[in-house]
Design a protein around this motif. Sequence first.
Motif, short mmCIF file in Angstrom:
data_model
loop_
_atom_site.label_atom_id
_atom_site.label_comp_id
_atom_site.label_asym_id
_atom_site.label_seq_id
_atom_site.Cartn_x
_atom_site.Cartn_y
_atom_site.Cartn_z
N TRP A 152 0.72 -1.05 -0.09
CA TRP A 152 -0.08 -0.06 -0.04
C TRP A 152 0.80 1.06 0.16
O TRP A 152 1.88 1.39 0.79
CB TRP A 152 -0.83 -0.01 1.26
CG TRP A 152 -1.93 0.81 1.01
CD1 TRP A 152 -2.20 2.30 1.66
CD2 TRP A 152 -3.11 0.62 0.23
NE1 TRP A 152 -3.31 2.67 1.37
CE2 TRP A 152 -4.22 1.88 0.37
CE3 TRP A 152 -3.61 -0.24 -0.64
CZ2 TRP A 152 -5.27 2.00 -0.27
CZ3 TRP A 152 -4.87 0.13 -1.42
CH2 TRP A 152 -5.59 1.00 -1.18
N ILE B 271 1.66 4.44 1.53
CA ILE B 271 1.08 4.86 2.75
C ILE B 271 1.66 6.59 3.07
O ILE B 271 1.24 7.10 3.89
CB ILE B 271 1.62 4.22 3.97
CG1 ILE B 271 3.26 3.85 3.97
CG2 ILE B 271 0.96 2.87 3.80
CD1 ILE B 271 3.49 3.37 5.18
N TYR C 149 1.88 8.79 10.65
CA TYR C 149 0.45 7.87 10.33
C TYR C 149 0.50 6.79 11.42
O TYR C 149 1.47 6.17 11.67
CB TYR C 149 0.34 7.56 9.06
CG TYR C 149 0.27 8.57 7.98
CD1 TYR C 149 -0.94 9.40 7.85
CD2 TYR C 149 1.22 8.89 7.08
CE1 TYR C 149 -1.24 10.24 6.92
CE2 TYR C 149 1.00 9.60 6.17
CZ TYR C 149 -0.25 10.47 5.98
OH TYR C 149 -0.44 11.32 4.99
N TRP D 283 -1.58 3.14 11.33
CA TRP D 283 -2.58 2.35 10.42
C TRP D 283 -2.96 0.95 11.02
O TRP D 283 -2.16 0.37 11.83
CB TRP D 283 -1.76 1.73 9.04
CG TRP D 283 -0.71 2.95 8.45
CD1 TRP D 283 0.33 3.60 8.72
CD2 TRP D 283 -1.28 3.75 7.44
NE1 TRP D 283 0.67 4.49 7.69
CE2 TRP D 283 -0.56 4.73 6.83
CE3 TRP D 283 -2.54 3.55 6.62
CZ2 TRP D 283 -0.51 5.73 5.82
CZ3 TRP D 283 -2.59 4.31 5.67
CH2 TRP D 283 -1.74 5.50 5.24
N ASN D 284 -4.18 0.77 10.69
CA ASN D 284 -4.72 -0.75 11.14
C ASN D 284 -4.25 -1.52 9.78
O ASN D 284 -5.00 -1.18 8.80
CB ASN D 284 -6.09 -0.33 11.27
CG ASN D 284 -6.64 -1.75 11.68
OD1 ASN D 284 -6.24 -2.78 11.45
ND2 ASN D 284 -7.72 -1.81 12.53
N LEU D 285 -3.57 -2.62 9.85
CA LEU D 285 -3.20 -3.22 8.93
C LEU D 285 -3.98 -4.16 8.22
O LEU D 285 -4.16 -4.80 7.17
CB LEU D 285 -1.79 -4.04 9.17
CG LEU D 285 -0.62 -3.36 9.60
CD1 LEU D 285 0.48 -4.35 10.21
CD2 LEU D 285 -0.27 -2.38 8.70
N LEU E 152 -6.01 -1.38 5.63
CA LEU E 152 -5.15 -0.39 5.18
C LEU E 152 -5.85 0.56 4.05
O LEU E 152 -5.75 1.83 3.79
CB LEU E 152 -4.10 -0.86 4.38
CG LEU E 152 -2.90 -1.34 5.03
CD1 LEU E 152 -1.75 -2.22 4.26
CD2 LEU E 152 -2.12 0.07 5.80
N PRO F 56 -5.32 6.10 7.08
CA PRO F 56 -5.02 6.04 8.54
C PRO F 56 -5.74 6.24 9.52
O PRO F 56 -6.74 7.02 9.14
CB PRO F 56 -3.64 7.04 8.37
CG PRO F 56 -4.27 8.22 7.24
CD PRO F 56 -4.93 7.11 6.27
#
Length: 513
Positions: free
Chosen positions: A371, A373, A399, A401-403, A406, A410
Motif C-alpha cells: 500500500w 502510505i 501516520y 495504520w490498521n493493517l 489499509l 490512516p
Amino acid sequence: MWPSVTFHADHQKRVAADKRAQKQLVPTRSHCSSRQLGDQLNRQSTQSVNKSRRALRQSRRASTVAKGLRKFGDHGESIACLGRKKKSSKQRRGASPKLEVWRPGVDPLDEGEELQYEPSAYDTIHAFRLGWPCLSFDILRDELGALRHEFPLTLFCTAGTQAAKPADNRLIVAKLTNISGKKRGVELAASDDGDSSSSSSDESDDEEMSDKTPKLEVRMIAHHGCINRIRSMPQEPNIIATWSETGVVQIWDVKSLLQELSSGNAGSSSRIAHQAPLQVFSGHEVEGFALDWSLAHQGWLASGDNNGVIHVWQPNRREWIVGGRALVGHSSSVEDLQWCPTLDPFRLASCSSDGTLRLWDVPTCTCTAMWKIHDADVNVISWRSDSVLASGGDDGIIYLWNLKHLKDGPIWMTNYHSAPITSIEWSPHDSSMLAATSADNQLSVWDFSVEADPEEEAQVKQSVAAPKGLPESLLFVHQGQRDLKELHWHPQLLGTIVSTSFSDFNVFKPSNL
C-alpha cells in the motif's frame, strides 16, 4: 587517533539560528479524536494501561506540554524545556515574569530575550558522547531487573560510529552507571588522561555532588567503514548485527566486552579490540540501512538494502543461513524493517523510499499486501501489535495504520513536525504511547489514551503562555540535540528514553510518564 570518551558541556550558540531557519509548524487535527483512537488501540492491544498512571498523565498534560516545548539554551545536552523571558527593567528589580513557551520554527528569539531550561519537566536528563557521532545505537538488555525505576539507574548500550576515515570506525559497547534523578544536566566523566570536571546550573554544588556523577565505561571493536545501522538480538544481547557503508552485514559476539563492563571494576579503557565477526554477508551488493531481529523467533534477522532487496537470516546453531531467495518488490531503497511482534512471527513489514509499505510471508517469500502510505520516502515504521503500525516519512508526517484495513486510510495522523521523521518507536510499557524523532531537532512523545482538559489548561495558562492549536495527543517535546537520528525506549527502565544525534546522546525521563 580515537577521540577521548567524555561527557560534555560545550556552550555553543547555534540553537536560535537553527530554529529560526526552520519552516513553520502546522499542527493538524487527527482523523479521529484521541479518546476514540485510544479506545481503539487499547481494544486491539494485549496490554492494559494502568488507570492511575493514565489519570496522572491526563491531569499533568497541559503543564508538561507547556514546559516540554521550551527549548534549552544550548548546552547540547538536549534539553527540551525552555521558556522565553525578556530582560526588562521590571525583571531586574526582581519581578517574576510570565513564562512563554518557545516554539522552534514559529517564534523568533528577539534581542534581549533568552531561553531558559525548565528542570521540573524531567525526572532525570544526562548527555554524553562516544567520540565520533553515532547515528545508530541499540539498548542492551541486562540482568539487573526486569522493570526498574528507582535512582540511580544503570544501562548498557551498543553504538556504531561515523568516523571521517573508514579505518577509524568502531563498534562500541558502553555502560552508564549512577544516573541520578536528583541532579539534571550534563556531567563530565574522567577522560583518557585522567582529568575530570563537572558542569551544572549550580557550580557551587559540584564538589558535594561529585559522588553522584554518572560514570561512563566503554569497550570498542575495530569496524571497517561507518555503521549505518546496529541492532542487538533481544534474546541474546551480546549478539549484535551491523550494516556497514561498505555494503556488508556482519554479526558480532560482544560477550567478553559485556563481561568486562559488568565485572564492577572494569575501569576506563581506550583499548581497541581487533575481533573477527561471527559471520559476514556481502550478498547485498550495495549498502543499506534496514535491519531488524525478530522478537518472537530467536535468531531470525532481516536486512534490506538500497536496491530494494531484503534478505532473511535463518539461525543454524551458531551460524546463519542467508543468501538464498530474496524478498524483492520495492522499486527503491528499503528504509526500515519490522518483524511482527506477536501472533504471526514469520510476518515481516518493510517500508521504502518508493512511498510504500509491504507485508511479507517469510516462509514463502511472497508479498501479501502492498500500500502507498506516504507521498514521500517512508523512513521508519514501528509495529505495536498484530494490526497497528506507525510510520514516519520524509514529509514530516506520522501516520497510524490498521493493517487489517489499509484501504480505509490512516486511523490517525499529524504533521506537527516540520522536517523528515528519522525514528519512531512504541513504548514497551504503555501500548498507547509513541515516540518519534525528526530532523527539526525535536523528539515528540504521543499518548493516545488522554485528551486535552480545558479546565486544567486554563489553570496552567495563568502562569505559562501555552501556544494554541497543539495536537491533543502530544504529551512531551524534548529539544536541544542537533540532527536527531534515532531513539529507543529502555525496555527495563520505566519511562526512560535514549536518543542519539549528530551532537550527542541523551538519556532522559520526562516527569509526566
